[in-house]
Scaffold this motif. Structure first.
Motif, PDB file in Angstrom:
ATOM      1  N   GLU A 116      -7.200  10.779 -22.969  1.00 38.67           N
ATOM      2  CA  GLU A 116      -6.570  11.675 -22.125  1.00 38.67           C
ATOM      3  C   GLU A 116      -5.977  11.139 -20.668  1.00 38.67           C
ATOM      4  O   GLU A 116      -4.769  11.693 -20.515  1.00 38.67           O
ATOM      5  CB  GLU A 116      -7.260  13.105 -21.668  1.00 38.67           C
ATOM      6  CG  GLU A 116      -7.943  13.622 -22.960  1.00 38.67           C
ATOM      7  CD  GLU A 116      -9.097  14.687 -22.303  1.00 38.67           C
ATOM      8  OE1 GLU A 116      -9.263  14.672 -21.080  1.00 38.67           O
ATOM      9  OE2 GLU A 116      -9.635  15.236 -23.484  1.00 38.67           O
ATOM     10  N   ALA A 117      -6.554  10.357 -20.365  1.00 34.68           N
ATOM     11  CA  ALA A 117      -5.995   9.695 -18.670  1.00 34.68           C
ATOM     12  C   ALA A 117      -4.899   8.867 -19.222  1.00 34.68           C
ATOM     13  O   ALA A 117      -3.642   8.884 -18.594  1.00 34.68           O
ATOM     14  CB  ALA A 117      -7.295   8.783 -18.043  1.00 34.68           C
ATOM     15  N   MET A 118      -4.843   8.137 -20.305  1.00 31.49           N
ATOM     16  CA  MET A 118      -3.617   7.028 -20.836  1.00 31.49           C
ATOM     17  C   MET A 118      -2.653   8.407 -21.104  1.00 31.49           C
ATOM     18  O   MET A 118      -1.395   7.892 -21.131  1.00 31.49           O
ATOM     19  CB  MET A 118      -4.148   6.292 -21.946  1.00 31.49           C
ATOM     20  CG  MET A 118      -4.914   5.056 -21.385  1.00 31.49           C
ATOM     21  SD  MET A 118      -4.571   4.344 -20.097  1.00 31.49           S
ATOM     22  CE  MET A 118      -5.825   3.282 -19.560  1.00 31.49           C
ATOM     23  N   ASP A 119      -2.903   9.382 -21.930  1.00 28.82           N
ATOM     24  CA  ASP A 119      -1.810  10.205 -22.219  1.00 28.82           C
ATOM     25  C   ASP A 119      -1.110  10.845 -20.805  1.00 28.82           C
ATOM     26  O   ASP A 119       0.084  10.916 -21.046  1.00 28.82           O
ATOM     27  CB  ASP A 119      -2.197  11.273 -22.901  1.00 28.82           C
ATOM     28  CG  ASP A 119      -2.737  10.817 -24.453  1.00 28.82           C
ATOM     29  OD1 ASP A 119      -2.136   9.792 -24.756  1.00 28.82           O
ATOM     30  OD2 ASP A 119      -3.561  11.521 -25.126  1.00 28.82           O
ATOM     31  N   ARG A 120      -1.874  11.086 -19.883  1.00 30.89           N
ATOM     32  CA  ARG A 120      -1.488  11.648 -18.688  1.00 30.89           C
ATOM     33  C   ARG A 120      -0.729  10.488 -18.029  1.00 30.89           C
ATOM     34  O   ARG A 120       0.524  10.952 -17.571  1.00 30.89           O
ATOM     35  CB  ARG A 120      -2.546  12.004 -17.644  1.00 30.89           C
ATOM     36  CG  ARG A 120      -3.206  13.444 -18.005  1.00 30.89           C
ATOM     37  CD  ARG A 120      -4.591  13.649 -17.163  1.00 30.89           C
ATOM     38  NE  ARG A 120      -3.973  13.586 -15.721  1.00 30.89           N
ATOM     39  CZ  ARG A 120      -4.915  13.111 -14.742  1.00 30.89           C
ATOM     40  NH1 ARG A 120      -5.997  13.086 -14.932  1.00 30.89           N
ATOM     41  NH2 ARG A 120      -4.146  13.112 -13.549  1.00 30.89           N
ATOM     42  N   ALA A 121      -0.908   9.204 -17.781  1.00 31.23           N
ATOM     43  CA  ALA A 121      -0.038   8.230 -17.397  1.00 31.23           C
ATOM     44  C   ALA A 121       1.239   8.128 -18.065  1.00 31.23           C
ATOM     45  O   ALA A 121       2.062   7.876 -17.425  1.00 31.23           O
ATOM     46  CB  ALA A 121      -0.950   6.751 -17.617  1.00 31.23           C
ATOM     47  N   ALA A 122       1.316   8.399 -19.425  1.00 33.18           N
ATOM     48  CA  ALA A 122       2.603   8.325 -19.855  1.00 33.18           C
ATOM     49  C   ALA A 122       3.556   9.558 -19.635  1.00 33.18           C
ATOM     50  O   ALA A 122       4.658   9.460 -19.690  1.00 33.18           O
ATOM     51  CB  ALA A 122       2.456   8.141 -21.429  1.00 33.18           C
ATOM     52  N   SER A 123       2.670  10.895 -19.222  1.00 31.24           N
ATOM     53  CA  SER A 123       3.649  11.848 -19.180  1.00 31.24           C
ATOM     54  C   SER A 123       3.600  12.656 -17.817  1.00 31.24           C
ATOM     55  O   SER A 123       4.643  12.879 -17.667  1.00 31.24           O
ATOM     56  CB  SER A 123       2.919  13.222 -20.032  1.00 31.24           C
ATOM     57  OG  SER A 123       1.661  13.210 -19.404  1.00 31.24           O
ATOM     58  N   ASP A 124       2.627  12.397 -17.066  1.00 27.06           N
ATOM     59  CA  ASP A 124       2.786  12.995 -15.803  1.00 27.06           C
ATOM     60  C   ASP A 124       2.611  12.344 -14.582  1.00 27.06           C
ATOM     61  O   ASP A 124       2.255  12.724 -13.445  1.00 27.06           O
ATOM     62  CB  ASP A 124       1.813  14.378 -15.672  1.00 27.06           C
ATOM     63  CG  ASP A 124       0.439  14.082 -15.458  1.00 27.06           C
ATOM     64  OD1 ASP A 124      -0.122  13.012 -15.471  1.00 27.06           O
ATOM     65  OD2 ASP A 124      -0.313  15.161 -15.417  1.00 27.06           O
ATOM     66  N   GLY A 125       2.467  10.848 -14.913  1.00 28.80           N
ATOM     67  CA  GLY A 125       2.423   9.872 -13.764  1.00 28.80           C
ATOM     68  C   GLY A 125       1.056   9.607 -12.929  1.00 28.80           C
ATOM     69  O   GLY A 125       0.889   9.361 -11.870  1.00 28.80           O
ATOM     70  N   LEU A 126       0.183   9.419 -13.796  1.00 25.30           N
ATOM     71  CA  LEU A 126      -1.211   9.190 -13.201  1.00 25.30           C
ATOM     72  C   LEU A 126      -0.921   7.837 -12.911  1.00 25.30           C
ATOM     73  O   LEU A 126      -0.482   6.894 -13.553  1.00 25.30           O
ATOM     74  CB  LEU A 126      -2.259   9.245 -14.494  1.00 25.30           C
ATOM     75  CG  LEU A 126      -3.778   8.793 -14.021  1.00 25.30           C
ATOM     76  CD1 LEU A 126      -4.385   9.541 -12.911  1.00 25.30           C
ATOM     77  CD2 LEU A 126      -4.538   8.561 -15.345  1.00 25.30           C
ATOM     78  N   LYS A 127      -1.368   7.557 -11.698  1.00 22.77           N
ATOM     79  CA  LYS A 127      -1.186   6.027 -11.066  1.00 22.77           C
ATOM     80  C   LYS A 127      -2.457   5.303 -10.964  1.00 22.77           C
ATOM     81  O   LYS A 127      -2.261   4.020 -10.448  1.00 22.77           O
ATOM     82  CB  LYS A 127      -0.430   6.469  -9.558  1.00 22.77           C
ATOM     83  CG  LYS A 127       1.060   7.272  -9.770  1.00 22.77           C
ATOM     84  CD  LYS A 127       1.936   6.165 -10.456  1.00 22.77           C
ATOM     85  CE  LYS A 127       3.354   6.902 -10.481  1.00 22.77           C
ATOM     86  NZ  LYS A 127       4.214   6.274 -11.491  1.00 22.77           N
ATOM     87  N   HIS A 128      -3.742   5.888 -10.980  1.00 23.05           N
ATOM     88  CA  HIS A 128      -4.597   5.274 -10.344  1.00 23.05           C
ATOM     89  C   HIS A 128      -5.939   5.667 -11.424  1.00 23.05           C
ATOM     90  O   HIS A 128      -6.233   6.905 -11.249  1.00 23.05           O
ATOM     91  CB  HIS A 128      -4.893   5.170  -8.916  1.00 23.05           C
ATOM     92  CG  HIS A 128      -6.160   4.363  -8.545  1.00 23.05           C
ATOM     93  ND1 HIS A 128      -6.749   4.328  -7.200  1.00 23.05           N
ATOM     94  CD2 HIS A 128      -6.889   3.255  -9.090  1.00 23.05           C
ATOM     95  CE1 HIS A 128      -7.690   3.575  -7.138  1.00 23.05           C
ATOM     96  NE2 HIS A 128      -7.862   2.840  -8.285  1.00 23.05           N
TER      97      HIS A 128
END
Length: 333
Positions: A116-128
């Motif tokens: 889920e975290a990696m999906d968020r990184a690709a979609s809404d800009g999870l940076k850390h």
């Protein structure tokens, strides 16, 4: 998500930091905290609802299919303590931290959270992303042909179970699986992984067996299985981060080399992983120091405490020369 998972499991092992933090243990049983307050670092100020950072802290003392004599004592404390420090000094809001302990920390649950975290990184800009994991380590036969010692390092989840002569790969997280998942991180994302586990019984020494200490290591479940994983490559943790391709280069802090053991030990009447205990002491005392300086202090404390394990810092040179929790130039080392 946290409340749903709690209801599904019928447990309260999933801790969502969305309100008041857990009540501290009585003073006599709590680690002595340094007198210096943890500053909130400007470069990681809370991003609020934007969700630019996320921490998953996992600690497993109890195991569904292992005898009680193989259980641990300090892993849950590790996870809760790390979550507390991330909120106090590194700008993580309560809703950006999740803690999975014991029965909530199955392989599926841990991997789903990371996906889920990696999906968020690709979609809404999870940076850390911060991922901390305290549990048993073990070894399984290498099936991909990428390990010189023909063994994969692996991390035991709550549902660890036996399959034939070995541990069932469906009930643990292999270093290959963790690497493949982390390698999805896009360029510019900061990924910090903290592993307080151990991976080779060959590193056991008398000091590891003193009262109040327990190695965080599980050998394969049978003599035949043990023969197939009889060696350990001390460079395995280095490979976990150095094999990353075009994406972000993660930073790894590990409690020991992959041919050593990490200790579950008592500090002032309370259990922790020795590595996590000393690491959090240093992060509370002065988090502005570089990762390299902090890890040197941790190694010094482990040596002074007569722990044989040697903590590892793996990642680009620029990461080692930057403070923990801070980004670094992606192509500078």
């Amino acid at each position: 998500m946290t409340s749903v998972l709690c209801r599904v499991l019928g447990r309260e092992d999933v801790i969502g930091y969305s309100g008041a933090r857990p009540t501290p243990e009585p003073a006599a049983a709590v680690n002595p905290a340094p007198s210096i307050a943890v500053p909130v670092l400007g470069h990681v100020a809370s991003s609020g609802p934007s969700g630019e950072r996320y921490a998953l802290c996992v600690g497993i003392n109890d195991f569904q299919n292992l005898p009680r004599g193989s259980w641990l004592n300090g892993c849950v404390n590790d996870a809760k303590d790390f979550a507390e420090v991330l909120g106090a000094g590194y700008g993580f809001a309560d809703h950006q931290i999740e803690v999975l302990t014991n029965a909530a920390a199955t392989k599926a649950a841990v991997m789903d959270k990371l996906r889920e975290a990696m999906d968020r990184a690709a979609s809404d800009g999870l940076k850390h992303l911060v991922f901390t994991f305290s549990s048993h380590g073990t070894q399984i036969p290498d099936t991909s042909g990428d390990e010189a010692d023909q063994s994969d390092e692996a991390f035991a989840t709550y549902d660890l179970n036996q399959a034939g002569d070995q541990w069932d790969p469906a009930t643990l997280i292999s270093d290959d699986e963790l690497h493949d998942l982390i390698s999805r991180a896009p360029q510019g994302m900061l990924v910090e992984v903290v592993l307080d586990t151990c991976h080779s019984g060959s590193g056991l020494k008398a000091l590891d067996l003193l009262p109040g200490r327990r190695p965080r290591f599980l050998p394969p479940p049978t003599p035949i299985g043990l023969e197939r994983t009889a060696t350990a490559d001390p460079r395995a943790f280095r490979d976990l981060v150095s094999r990353s391709g075009a994406g972000a280069r993660p930073v790894l802090l590990a409690g020991c080399r992959s041919d050593q053991t990490s200790a579950d030990a008592v500090f002032e009447g309370r259990y922790n992983g020795a590595f996590t205990y000393y690491l959090l002491q240093e992060l509370r005392t002065d988090p502005t120091r570089t990762r390299k300086v902090i890890m040197a202090a941790v190694i010094k404390s482990l040596t002074k405490g007569r722990f044989d394990q040697r903590a590892q810092l793996e990642g680009p040179v620029a990461a080692k020369n930057s403070p923990w929790g801070s980004a670094f130039a992606p192509h500078s080392g």
